[in-house]
Design a protein around this motif. Structure first.
Motif, PDB file in Angstrom:
ATOM      1  N   THR A  23      33.425 -11.856  -9.333  1.00  0.00           N
ATOM      2  CA  THR A  23      34.170 -10.658  -9.734  1.00  0.00           C
ATOM      3  C   THR A  23      34.552 -10.870 -11.188  1.00  0.00           C
ATOM      4  OG1 THR A  23      36.421 -11.459  -9.264  1.00  0.00           O
ATOM      5  CG2 THR A  23      35.171 -10.585  -7.393  1.00  0.00           C
ATOM      6  N   GLU A  24      35.383  -9.992 -11.715  1.00  0.00           N
ATOM      7  CA  GLU A  24      35.828 -10.158 -13.100  1.00  0.00           C
ATOM      8  C   GLU A  24      36.671 -11.414 -13.280  1.00  0.00           C
ATOM      9  OE1 GLU A  24      37.834  -6.679 -14.428  1.00  0.00           O
ATOM     10  OE2 GLU A  24      36.012  -5.448 -14.514  1.00  0.00           O
ATOM     11  N   ALA A  25      37.260 -11.912 -12.200  1.00  0.00           N
ATOM     12  CA  ALA A  25      38.172 -13.040 -12.320  1.00  0.00           C
ATOM     13  C   ALA A  25      37.857 -14.203 -11.389  1.00  0.00           C
ATOM     14  CB  ALA A  25      39.606 -12.576 -12.069  1.00  0.00           C
ATOM     15  N   VAL A  26      36.789 -14.116 -10.603  1.00  0.00           N
ATOM     16  CA  VAL A  26      36.438 -15.168  -9.657  1.00  0.00           C
ATOM     17  C   VAL A  26      35.039 -15.677  -9.985  1.00  0.00           C
ATOM     18  CG1 VAL A  26      36.072 -15.788  -7.230  1.00  0.00           C
ATOM     19  CG2 VAL A  26      37.888 -14.180  -7.849  1.00  0.00           C
ATOM     20  N   TYR A  27      34.902 -17.006  -9.989  1.00  0.00           N
ATOM     21  CA  TYR A  27      33.634 -17.623 -10.362  1.00  0.00           C
ATOM     22  C   TYR A  27      33.161 -18.568  -9.262  1.00  0.00           C
ATOM     23  CZ  TYR A  27      34.695 -15.842 -14.964  1.00  0.00           C
ATOM     24  OH  TYR A  27      34.996 -15.010 -16.018  1.00  0.00           O
ATOM     25  N   LYS A  28      31.862 -18.523  -9.011  1.00  0.00           N
ATOM     26  CA  LYS A  28      31.227 -19.473  -8.112  1.00  0.00           C
ATOM     27  C   LYS A  28      30.744 -20.660  -8.937  1.00  0.00           C
ATOM     28  CE  LYS A  28      27.089 -19.944  -5.199  1.00  0.00           C
ATOM     29  NZ  LYS A  28      25.952 -19.205  -4.580  1.00  0.00           N
ATOM     30  N   VAL A  29      31.176 -21.840  -8.553  1.00  0.00           N
ATOM     31  CA  VAL A  29      30.794 -23.068  -9.235  1.00  0.00           C
ATOM     32  C   VAL A  29      29.967 -23.921  -8.282  1.00  0.00           C
ATOM     33  CG1 VAL A  29      31.631 -25.187 -10.311  1.00  0.00           C
ATOM     34  CG2 VAL A  29      32.856 -23.040 -10.690  1.00  0.00           C
ATOM     35  N   VAL A  30      28.819 -24.362  -8.729  1.00  0.00           N
ATOM     36  CA  VAL A  30      27.969 -25.244  -7.932  1.00  0.00           C
ATOM     37  C   VAL A  30      27.901 -26.594  -8.634  1.00  0.00           C
ATOM     38  CG1 VAL A  30      25.677 -25.637  -6.966  1.00  0.00           C
ATOM     39  CG2 VAL A  30      26.613 -23.320  -7.042  1.00  0.00           C
ATOM     40  N   LEU A  31      28.325 -27.627  -7.906  1.00  0.00           N
ATOM     41  CA  LEU A  31      28.333 -28.991  -8.420  1.00  0.00           C
ATOM     42  C   LEU A  31      27.330 -29.833  -7.642  1.00  0.00           C
ATOM     43  CD1 LEU A  31      32.217 -29.579  -8.482  1.00  0.00           C
ATOM     44  CD2 LEU A  31      30.780 -28.739 -10.362  1.00  0.00           C
ATOM     45  N   THR A  32      26.641 -30.730  -8.346  1.00  0.00           N
ATOM     46  CA  THR A  32      25.787 -31.707  -7.685  1.00  0.00           C
ATOM     47  C   THR A  32      26.403 -33.082  -7.878  1.00  0.00           C
ATOM     48  OG1 THR A  32      23.767 -30.410  -8.011  1.00  0.00           O
ATOM     49  CG2 THR A  32      23.501 -32.763  -7.587  1.00  0.00           C
ATOM     50  N   PRO A  33      26.920 -33.676  -6.797  1.00  0.00           N
ATOM     51  CA  PRO A  33      27.570 -34.977  -6.914  1.00  0.00           C
ATOM     52  C   PRO A  33      26.557 -36.110  -7.052  1.00  0.00           C
ATOM     53  CG  PRO A  33      27.599 -34.243  -4.642  1.00  0.00           C
ATOM     54  CD  PRO A  33      27.001 -33.114  -5.445  1.00  0.00           C
ATOM     55  N   ALA A  34      26.994 -37.183  -7.685  1.00  0.00           N
ATOM     56  CA  ALA A  34      26.123 -38.344  -7.840  1.00  0.00           C
ATOM     57  C   ALA A  34      25.770 -38.950  -6.485  1.00  0.00           C
ATOM     58  CB  ALA A  34      26.805 -39.382  -8.726  1.00  0.00           C
ATOM     59  N   SER A  35      26.641 -38.779  -5.503  1.00  0.00           N
ATOM     60  CA  SER A  35      26.370 -39.183  -4.127  1.00  0.00           C
ATOM     61  C   SER A  35      26.990 -38.134  -3.212  1.00  0.00           C
ATOM     62  CB  SER A  35      26.952 -40.567  -3.836  1.00  0.00           C
ATOM     63  OG  SER A  35      28.344 -40.589  -4.085  1.00  0.00           O
ATOM     64  N   PRO A  36      26.448 -37.960  -2.007  1.00  0.00           N
ATOM     65  CA  PRO A  36      26.980 -36.919  -1.117  1.00  0.00           C
ATOM     66  C   PRO A  36      28.477 -37.100  -0.867  1.00  0.00           C
ATOM     67  CG  PRO A  36      24.900 -37.759  -0.283  1.00  0.00           C
ATOM     68  CD  PRO A  36      25.294 -38.660  -1.411  1.00  0.00           C
ATOM     69  N   VAL A  37      29.169 -35.976  -0.752  1.00  0.00           N
ATOM     70  CA  VAL A  37      30.606 -35.985  -0.485  1.00  0.00           C
ATOM     71  C   VAL A  37      30.816 -35.815   1.015  1.00  0.00           C
ATOM     72  CG1 VAL A  37      32.806 -34.854  -0.956  1.00  0.00           C
ATOM     73  CG2 VAL A  37      31.066 -34.990  -2.758  1.00  0.00           C
ATOM     74  N   ASP A  38      31.464 -36.787   1.626  1.00  0.00           N
ATOM     75  CA  ASP A  38      31.764 -36.683   3.053  1.00  0.00           C
ATOM     76  C   ASP A  38      33.010 -35.819   3.244  1.00  0.00           C
ATOM     77  OD1 ASP A  38      29.652 -38.317   3.891  1.00  0.00           O
ATOM     78  OD2 ASP A  38      30.831 -40.135   3.550  1.00  0.00           O
ATOM     79  N   PHE A  39      32.863 -34.724   3.992  1.00  0.00           N
ATOM     80  CA  PHE A  39      34.006 -33.856   4.236  1.00  0.00           C
ATOM     81  C   PHE A  39      33.784 -33.078   5.528  1.00  0.00           C
ATOM     82  CE2 PHE A  39      31.021 -31.134   2.007  1.00  0.00           C
ATOM     83  CZ  PHE A  39      31.186 -29.875   2.574  1.00  0.00           C
ATOM     84  N   TYR A  40      34.874 -32.527   6.040  1.00  0.00           N
ATOM     85  CA  TYR A  40      34.829 -31.616   7.182  1.00  0.00           C
ATOM     86  C   TYR A  40      34.970 -30.190   6.656  1.00  0.00           C
ATOM     87  CZ  TYR A  40      35.864 -35.761  10.021  1.00  0.00           C
ATOM     88  OH  TYR A  40      35.825 -36.998  10.624  1.00  0.00           O
ATOM     89  N   ALA A  41      34.326 -29.251   7.359  1.00  0.00           N
ATOM     90  CA  ALA A  41      34.452 -27.845   6.979  1.00  0.00           C
ATOM     91  C   ALA A  41      35.922 -27.436   7.001  1.00  0.00           C
ATOM     92  CB  ALA A  41      33.648 -26.966   7.925  1.00  0.00           C
ATOM     93  N   THR A  67      34.700 -34.929 -12.592  1.00  0.00           N
ATOM     94  CA  THR A  67      34.938 -35.903 -11.533  1.00  0.00           C
ATOM     95  C   THR A  67      35.802 -35.272 -10.450  1.00  0.00           C
ATOM     96  OG1 THR A  67      34.776 -37.789 -13.033  1.00  0.00           O
ATOM     97  CG2 THR A  67      35.954 -38.143 -10.972  1.00  0.00           C
ATOM     98  N   ILE A  68      35.407 -35.496  -9.197  1.00  0.00           N
ATOM     99  CA  ILE A  68      36.160 -34.976  -8.063  1.00  0.00           C
ATOM    100  C   ILE A  68      36.417 -36.109  -7.067  1.00  0.00           C
ATOM    101  CG2 ILE A  68      35.139 -32.677  -8.292  1.00  0.00           C
ATOM    102  CD1 ILE A  68      33.442 -33.333  -5.769  1.00  0.00           C
ATOM    103  N   SER A  69      37.285 -35.842  -6.106  1.00  0.00           N
ATOM    104  CA  SER A  69      37.428 -36.694  -4.931  1.00  0.00           C
ATOM    105  C   SER A  69      37.653 -35.794  -3.729  1.00  0.00           C
ATOM    106  CB  SER A  69      38.584 -37.686  -5.090  1.00  0.00           C
ATOM    107  OG  SER A  69      39.820 -37.011  -5.274  1.00  0.00           O
ATOM    108  N   GLY A  70      37.296 -36.284  -2.575  1.00  0.00           N
ATOM    109  CA  GLY A  70      37.429 -35.467  -1.361  1.00  0.00           C
ATOM    110  C   GLY A  70      36.552 -36.029  -0.263  1.00  0.00           C
ATOM    111  N   GLY A  71      36.583 -35.415   0.914  1.00  0.00           N
ATOM    112  CA  GLY A  71      37.403 -34.283   1.248  1.00  0.00           C
ATOM    113  C   GLY A  71      38.833 -34.629   1.628  1.00  0.00           C
ATOM    114  N   HIS A  72      39.697 -33.693   1.300  1.00  0.00           N
ATOM    115  CA  HIS A  72      41.115 -33.823   1.577  1.00  0.00           C
ATOM    116  C   HIS A  72      41.555 -32.699   2.509  1.00  0.00           C
ATOM    117  CE1 HIS A  72      41.716 -36.831  -1.628  1.00  0.00           C
ATOM    118  NE2 HIS A  72      40.923 -36.078  -2.389  1.00  0.00           N
ATOM    119  N   GLY A  73      42.675 -32.925   3.204  1.00  0.00           N
ATOM    120  CA  GLY A  73      43.268 -31.876   4.024  1.00  0.00           C
ATOM    121  C   GLY A  73      43.023 -32.076   5.503  1.00  0.00           C
ATOM    122  N   GLU A  74      44.017 -31.640   6.290  1.00  0.00           N
ATOM    123  CA  GLU A  74      43.958 -31.797   7.736  1.00  0.00           C
ATOM    124  C   GLU A  74      43.671 -30.489   8.466  1.00  0.00           C
ATOM    125  OE1 GLU A  74      44.093 -34.797   9.053  1.00  0.00           O
ATOM    126  OE2 GLU A  74      44.312 -35.582   7.004  1.00  0.00           O
TER     127      GLU A  74
END
Length: 231
Positions: free
Chosen positions: A15-33, A88-95
């Motif tokens: 949208t005018e104010a929302v952006y889709k960002v696609v990142l490719t990590p150096a190694s897969p990120v383990d996370f839950y949906a 640089t990112i870290s994750g996944g976080h959250g319960e």
């Protein structure tokens, strides 16, 4: 939980104010949906953003970042990504991630809180194809519901999935639901005792929804949302 350097593959407007960002990590990120990553802006400056893609596709990380001119918190992240081409990112976080309890699911999203719900939706349709899922997505107007057409098609193709868009400010062409998104849920369910509910959006919306849903007999251990760690 290790830090992961990511290449910024694409930043595209939704949208005018929302952006889709696609990142490719150096190694897969383990996370839950339903989990989120922290984007590292500094040693003590790590900013949370919900992961929009499903956990079965962890070779990339998709974020939906709302960054209007009044939101420096998010705009600074986008500018760093654009200028440096990596982050640089870290994750996944959250319960508040997807649970596998078989109960019919209600997903409630306000604005870019949709990215949280979208990850859960995609994962659930793959892993639990016989579990009914209803997504209520609220925005100020239809244009804010940036995947409206895709979700409408998904609902037409999958009998277990229902999409209910809700707008606060409808124009004369709008034929759908109006008002606050969690009020649409209240209009549809008098008893939530056999449901599981996932919610993402403004804290005030999450708090009001919690109070109203408990009155409709939703078990307190069947309500999930990152906001509830703070309110």
């Amino acid at each position: 939980m290790s830090d992961i350097l990511c290449q910024v593959d694409a930043i595209t407007p939704l949208t005018e104010a929302v952006y889709k960002v696609v990142l490719t990590p150096a190694s897969p990120v383990d996370f839950y949906a339903g989990q989120y990553v922290l984007v590292h802006m500094g040693e003590t400056d790590k900013r949370p953003f919900s992961i929009a893609n499903a956990a079965y596709n962890n070779q990339q990380i998709e974020l939906h970042i709302g960054a209007d001119e009044n939101n420096a918190y998010a705009s600074e992240v986008l500018e760093r990504m654009k200028s440096e081409g990596e982050i640089t990112i870290s994750g996944g976080h959250g319960e508040a991630h997807l649970q596998s309890n078989g109960k019919p699911m209600i997903l409630i999203a306000g604005g870019t809180g949709f990215s949280y719900a979208y990850s859960i939706l995609q994962q659930s349709l793959k892993d639990h194809p016989h579990t009914p899922v209803t997504l209520y997505w609220g925005g100020r107007n239809k244009e804010d519901l940036y995947l409206f057409d895709e979700l409408t098609s998904m609902a037409e193709e999958n009998e277990q999935f229902s999409f209910i868009p809700v707008v606060e400010y409808a124009d004369e062409n709008w034929q759908g639901r109006t008002g606050w998104v969690h009020h649409a849920v209240l209009a549809d369910y008098t008893d939530l005792s056999d449901k599981q509910v996932y919610i993402a959006g403004r804290f005030e919306m999450a708090k009001a929804a919690r109070d109203d849903f408990y009155e409709r007999k939703l078990p307190d251990d069947q309500l999930f949302g990152d906001a509830y760690a703070f309110i």
